[in-house]
Design an enzyme around this catalytic site. Structure first.
Site, PDB file in Angstrom:
ATOM      1  N   HIS A 149      -3.047 -13.571  24.789  1.00  9.84           N
ATOM      2  CA  HIS A 149      -2.318 -14.068  25.815  1.00  9.84           C
ATOM      3  C   HIS A 149      -2.775 -13.472  27.376  1.00  9.84           C
ATOM      4  O   HIS A 149      -2.028 -12.919  28.161  1.00  9.84           O
ATOM      5  CB  HIS A 149      -0.875 -14.015  25.744  1.00  9.84           C
ATOM      6  CG  HIS A 149      -0.155 -14.602  24.736  1.00  9.84           C
ATOM      7  ND1 HIS A 149       0.296 -15.826  24.579  1.00  9.84           N
ATOM      8  CD2 HIS A 149      -0.282 -14.321  23.308  1.00  9.84           C
ATOM      9  CE1 HIS A 149       0.687 -16.512  23.558  1.00  9.84           C
ATOM     10  NE2 HIS A 149       0.461 -15.483  22.777  1.00  9.84           N
TER      11      HIS A 149
ATOM     12  N   ASN B 221       6.384 -20.037  22.559  1.00  8.64           N
ATOM     13  CA  ASN B 221       5.054 -20.856  22.635  1.00  8.64           C
ATOM     14  C   ASN B 221       5.365 -22.250  23.028  1.00  8.64           C
ATOM     15  O   ASN B 221       6.461 -22.816  22.965  1.00  8.64           O
ATOM     16  CB  ASN B 221       4.115 -20.828  21.214  1.00  8.64           C
ATOM     17  CG  ASN B 221       3.161 -19.470  21.123  1.00  8.64           C
ATOM     18  OD1 ASN B 221       3.058 -18.732  22.204  1.00  8.64           O
ATOM     19  ND2 ASN B 221       2.902 -18.942  20.007  1.00  8.64           N
TER      20      ASN B 221
ATOM     21  N   HIS C 123       9.154  -8.576  25.363  1.00  3.21           N
ATOM     22  CA  HIS C 123       9.134  -7.952  23.958  1.00  3.21           C
ATOM     23  C   HIS C 123      10.234  -8.637  23.088  1.00  3.21           C
ATOM     24  O   HIS C 123      11.484  -8.852  23.685  1.00  3.21           O
ATOM     25  CB  HIS C 123       9.512  -6.639  24.132  1.00  3.21           C
ATOM     26  CG  HIS C 123       9.796  -6.038  22.982  1.00  3.21           C
ATOM     27  ND1 HIS C 123       9.389  -6.240  21.443  1.00  3.21           N
ATOM     28  CD2 HIS C 123      10.527  -4.612  22.558  1.00  3.21           C
ATOM     29  CE1 HIS C 123       9.387  -5.296  20.617  1.00  3.21           C
ATOM     30  NE2 HIS C 123      10.176  -4.512  21.248  1.00  3.21           N
TER      31      HIS C 123
HETATM   32  C1  HEM Z   1       3.010 -10.870  14.103  1.00  2.00           C
HETATM   33  C2  HEM Z   1       2.673 -12.073  14.829  1.00  2.00           C
HETATM   34  C3  HEM Z   1       2.494 -11.496  16.580  1.00  2.00           C
HETATM   35  C4  HEM Z   1       2.050 -10.243  16.966  1.00  2.00           C
HETATM   36  C5  HEM Z   1       1.600  -8.930  16.376  1.00  2.00           C
HETATM   37  C6  HEM Z   1       1.850 -10.646  18.475  1.00  2.00           C
HETATM   38  C7  HEM Z   1       1.376  -9.670  19.348  1.00  2.00           C
HETATM   39  C8  HEM Z   1       1.209  -9.734  20.633  1.00  2.00           C
HETATM   40  C9  HEM Z   1       0.808  -8.983  21.703  1.00  2.00           C
HETATM   41  C10 HEM Z   1       0.270  -7.391  21.126  1.00  2.00           C
HETATM   42  C11 HEM Z   1       0.885  -9.344  22.607  1.00  2.00           C
HETATM   43  C12 HEM Z   1       0.473  -8.767  24.323  1.00  2.00           C
HETATM   44  C13 HEM Z   1       1.596  -8.224  24.707  1.00  2.00           C
HETATM   45  C14 HEM Z   1       1.364  -7.456  26.091  1.00  2.00           C
HETATM   46  O1  HEM Z   1       0.283  -6.776  26.064  1.00  2.00           O
HETATM   47  O2  HEM Z   1       2.384  -7.496  26.688  1.00  2.00           O
HETATM   48  C15 HEM Z   1       1.443 -10.496  22.579  1.00  2.00           C
HETATM   49  C16 HEM Z   1       1.690 -11.551  23.513  1.00  2.00           C
HETATM   50  C17 HEM Z   1       2.375 -12.760  23.317  1.00  2.00           C
HETATM   51  N1  HEM Z   1       2.946 -13.131  22.289  1.00  2.00           N
HETATM   52 FE1  HEM Z   1       2.480 -12.440  20.285  1.00  2.00          FE
HETATM   53  N2  HEM Z   1       2.313 -11.884  18.602  1.00  2.00           N
HETATM   54  C18 HEM Z   1       2.753 -12.315  17.515  1.00  2.00           C
HETATM   55  C19 HEM Z   1       3.121 -13.459  17.245  1.00  2.00           C
HETATM   56  C20 HEM Z   1       3.648 -14.490  18.268  1.00  2.00           C
HETATM   57  C21 HEM Z   1       4.224 -15.711  18.180  1.00  2.00           C
HETATM   58  C22 HEM Z   1       4.620 -16.290  16.747  1.00  2.00           C
HETATM   59  C23 HEM Z   1       4.502 -15.864  19.341  1.00  2.00           C
HETATM   60  C24 HEM Z   1       5.293 -17.191  19.930  1.00  2.00           C
HETATM   61  C25 HEM Z   1       6.407 -17.423  19.202  1.00  2.00           C
HETATM   62  C26 HEM Z   1       3.980 -15.197  20.261  1.00  2.00           C
HETATM   63  C27 HEM Z   1       4.142 -15.223  21.674  1.00  2.00           C
HETATM   64  C28 HEM Z   1       3.532 -14.304  22.534  1.00  2.00           C
HETATM   65  C29 HEM Z   1       3.507 -14.814  24.005  1.00  2.00           C
HETATM   66  C30 HEM Z   1       4.268 -15.706  24.684  1.00  2.00           C
HETATM   67  C31 HEM Z   1       2.832 -13.395  24.660  1.00  2.00           C
HETATM   68  C32 HEM Z   1       2.541 -13.174  26.198  1.00  2.00           C
HETATM   69  C33 HEM Z   1       3.610 -12.585  26.596  1.00  2.00           C
HETATM   70  C34 HEM Z   1       3.251 -12.477  28.314  1.00  2.00           C
HETATM   71  O3  HEM Z   1       3.189 -13.567  28.714  1.00  2.00           O
HETATM   72  O4  HEM Z   1       3.158 -11.421  28.686  1.00  2.00           O
HETATM   73  N3  HEM Z   1       3.137 -14.227  19.575  1.00  2.00           N
HETATM   74  N4  HEM Z   1       1.571 -10.739  21.264  1.00  2.00           N
END
Ligand code: HEM
Length: 768
Positions: free
Chosen positions: A106, A179, A370
């Site tokens: 992202h 999402n 988070h």
């Molecule tokens: C085990 C599954 C997942 C892991 C380990 C994971 C991990 C991460 C990580 C490490 C980031 C970067 C966060 C940052 O640097 O601030 C991120 C961002 C994000 N994740 Fe996940 N994610 C997972 C599943 C999902 C799922 C299922 C969704 C949706 C429901 C999702 C939605 C998002 C969104 C929207 C961001 C961006 C947040 C922003 O705009 O700063 N992720 N995710």
């Protein structure tokens, strides 16, 4: 004071009275009123951190005024630079350290401020304070993103869009990190690094950027049947939205609502866009990536600047605890939806985005969402993907934002007060006073206190757990295909065609034949017709059986038969709310914020242009003029118009519809402009609405669109081509507006496809 130079003793020593000639100073004040100042507690809270340089002297970070920002300190004007130059060193050092790691996923995103209002108290279901009182506006910051691409990648990648909302509630920050697709690729967090490594550019050559159309992604997917439901969504037009303002959002996991009495219910979250649900064509997306890679970011920014504040309604699907096991899927399985026909979505409030960030880095880049940021009244479930996410976000942000104090960065600070015994660490901002930093203590009277549950103290839902510690997946997670089939069956014909073409494109880019074959086999489990048509596009046959077991992600010593996908008999065979085109939640009404291109040159029919512009603007659309050159154009009656774009800087993919007014001279000039002819042809190919009046009709004919011609039955019946030689502008405008409201005229695709996708051939054939 001349040129900002502080040469005289009479100079005002606290304020620069005049900017330098070169300085492009904005005197914009932070406005007050709706969405600002006292109306939004978070924006108030950000105020002390805002910096405005209008009318100020240039200074070092130590506040020392800088006299010469053009020359480093040298030994003679041709001599070496001196180490002593603290101004140069400070400036270069800061510059050298400007970059922080981008998000591991992202990374590409766009943010906006706004507020959320609940429609009526949700006290029956949750005690969350921000869901109690309709008179309270809870500030929010939202960040939309793509997943796979780097920070500078195109907005129009085929990808999931992140939809992350930070609610600054009175009880602390609540983050709904969702999402635009309601399910996910995998069921267990332990597979997330594998999924992301597979989709990111391949490690040996860092190709391709922001694209899933490559071997490693499809290798992984073809071995993970649990991804098939999500894959159907990602191959659909949901993955190439027309605008971030025109897409749904989903919390994906099942969460819990807890009310004051401690009663818990399951809840799924939805965001419903008030501008409807719209996508672009893949051909359009690819062209947009070149014409304007910031298309979505610009669209969001401009909409907010124009006062076209995007809005979404927050929806919830609530399930009683006793009904946990009454579905043909597991509520804890993030690869499943609860169809809206089975549990309706109640709309409980509305979010409005009404302010762009002041500074991209400080706000959109440094914001840290988070899933673990929850407030009393909301709680987690044991969804194994959610459980892993609860660890991941804080962990990654410690690295990305450089230490444990990123909650103090202005955009991340809650509006609720923060008092605890956490101390020190890199970049600590808070000056904690007093002798104690532990609890219990007597020296500070025991402060800060723990809060009772009746004082908004958070206590976790006391779920009963009685289980063996085991690495295993529940058999209730094994139906990988039924909802993928439900999704495909619920699409309109054009949407199904787009999915098939998306598979043909993506798998067509895969270079390893067995991966393509494995995918065809998996697609056949979803729908045989789908698999056959993709196979035809790839020049392959659907394999009747695979040598290996279907589900490869099985521990070495587990009998693979036990974990093979199992189909259930689903309660529904179709769910219209899964379609974008025929979705009953989003009737095709209104053209607010749509961009309409007017193709004109000198001598244009100025009366028609004025009337059409007025009609479109009254309907909330934004007309723009595109001409062979920039500058002022003069109409037939000497009215003038400014060209917003030339055919070099504008392109049909940037617009939702096209209007070609009359004016003999204007039309003659457009006819000799190949890019103008290409403009309408491309708009036609992308199924957009096209209108022409008077001589403008001849231009369409020159372009090959013989709309209105008696000979060409097919085109005259195309509801998206509106022509009139009688210049009854009001009637044309009304018809034009109604046609634009349909978004696209997908029926046209079948017509074009029947001529091998070639417009020229289609029209040549039609003219005979
Ligand atoms: C085990 C599954 C997942 C892991 C380990 C994971 C991990 C991460 C990580 C490490 C980031 C970067 C966060 C940052 O640097 O601030 C991120 C961002 C994000 N994740 Fe996940 N994610 C997972 C599943 C999902 C799922 C299922 C969704 C949706 C429901 C999702 C939605 C998002 C969104 C929207 C961001 C961006 C947040 C922003 O705009 O700063 N992720 N995710």
């Amino acid at each position: 004071m001349a040129k900002g130079k502080n040469t005289s003793n009479s100079v005002n020593k606290t304020k620069a009275s005049k900017a330098t000639n070169n300085e492009n100073v904005s005197n914009q004040e932070i406005p007050s009123g709706a969405g600002y100042g006292s109306d939004n507690a978070k924006l108030d809270e950000l105020s002390p951190n805002r910096e405005e340089s209008a009318g100020e002297f240039l200074s070092t970070n130590q506040g020392v005024r800088i006299n010469d920002n053009q020359n480093s300190l040298k030994a003679g004007n041709r001599g070496p630079t001196l180490m002593e130059d603290f101004i140069l060193r400070e400036k270069i050092t800061h510059f050298d350290h400007e970059r922080i790691p981008e998000r591991v996923v992202h990374a590409r995103g766009s943010g906006a401020h706004g507020y959320f209002e609940v429609y009526e108290s949700m006290a029956e279901y949750t005690k969350a304070a921000f869901l109690q009182d309709p008179s309270i506006k809870t500030p929010v910051f939202v960040r939309f993103s793509t997943v796979a691409g780097s920070r500078g990648s195109t907005d129009l990648a085929r990808d999931v869009r992140g939809f992350a909302v930070k609610f600054y509630t009175q009880e602390g920050n609540y983050d709904l990190v969702g999402n635009n697709i309601p399910v996910f690729f995998i069921q267990d967090a332990i597979k997330f690094p594998d999924l992301i490594h597979a989709v990111k550019p391949e490690p040996h050559n860092e190709i391709p950027q922001a694209a899933s159309a490559h071997d490693t992604f499809w290798d992984f997917i073809s071995l993970m049947p649990e991804s098939m439901h999500m894959i159907m969504w990602v191959m659909s037009d949901r993955a190439i939205p027309r605008s971030l303002r025109m897409m749904e959002g989903f919390g994906v996991h099942t969460f819990r609502f807890i009310n004051e009495r401690g009663k818990a219910r399951f809840v799924k979250f939805h965001w419903k866009p008030l501008l409807g649900l719209h996508g672009v064509l893949w051909d359009e997306a690819q062209k947009l990536s070149g014409k304007d890679p910031d298309f979505h970011r610009r669209d969001l920014w401009e909409a907010i600047e124009n006062g076209d504040f995007p809005q979404w309604e927050l929806g919830v699907q609530i399930v009683e605890e006793k009904d946990e096991h009454s579905f043909d899927f597991d509520l804890l399985d993030p690869t499943k939806i609860i169809p809206e026909e089975i549990v309706p979505v109640q709309r409980i409030g509305k979010m409005t985005l009404n302010r762009n960030p002041d500074n991209f880095f400080a706000e959109t880049e440094q914001v840290a969402f988070h899933t673990g940021n929850i407030v009393p009244g909301i709680d987690f479930t044991n969804d194994p993907l959610l459980q892993g996410r609860l660890f991941s976000y804080l962990d990654t942000q410690l690295l990305r934002l450089g230490g444990p104090n990123f909650h103090e960065i202005p955009i991340n600070r809650p509006i609720a007060p923060v008092h605890n015994n956490q101390r020190d660490g890199f970049m600590r901002q808070t000056i904690n006073r007093g002798q104690t930093s532990y609890e219990p203590n007597s020296l500070k009277g025991g402060c800060p206190f723990q809060a009772g549950v009746d004082m908004s103290g958070f206590n976790s839902f006391a779920e009963r757990i009685d289980a063996r510690k085991i690495r295993e997946r529940s058999p209730s997670f094994l139906d990988h295909f039924s909802q993928a089939t439900l999704f495909f069956n619920s699409q309109s014909e054009p949407e199904q065609n787009h999915i098939i073409r998306a598979f043909c494109f993506e798998l067509g880019k895969v270079e390893t034949p067995p991966i393509r074959e494995r995918m065809l086999f998996l697609l056949a489990q979803v729908d045989k017709g789908l698999a056959n048509r993709v196979a035809e596009g790839l020049g392959l046959a659907v394999p009747s059986k695979l040598e290996k077991p279907l589900n490869m992600s099985i521990p070495a010593d587990v009998d693979p038969k036990r974990l093979q996908p199992k189909r259930v008999k689903p309660e529904l065979t179709e769910s219209p709310t899964l379609s974008m085109v025929e979705n009953p939640n989003f009737p095709k009404e209104g053209i607010q914020t749509r961009k309409v291109a007017f193709l004109i040159a000198d001598g244009f029919d100025d009366a028609a242009v004025a009337e059409m512009k007025q009609a479109l603007m009254t309907a909330g659309a934004h007309p723009c003029t595109i001409a062979p050159r920039l500058g002022i154009l003069t109409g037939e009656n000497k009215e003038i118009a400014n060209a917003d774009f030339s055919f070099l800087t504008g392109a049909s993919v940037l617009f939702d519809a096209v209007y070609v007014p009359g004016g003999e001279k204007s039309v003659a000039a457009l006819k000799s402009e190949p890019e103008a002819l290409n403009f309408v042809n491309e708009a036609y190919k992308h199924c957009k609405t096209i209108a022409a009046t008077d001589a403008g009709v001849e231009f369409l004919e020159e372009a090959g669109l013989r709309a209105g011609s008696e000979k060409v039955e097919r085109q005259t019946s195309d509801p998206g081509v509106i022509v009139s030689r009688s210049a009854d502008l009001q009637t044309v405008a009304t018809e034009f507006i109604n046609a634009i409201a349909q978004h696209r005229h997908w029926g046209r695709e079948a017509f074009l496809n029947s001529y091998g996708g070639s417009i020229a051939r289609a029209f040549a054939a039609g003219a005979d």
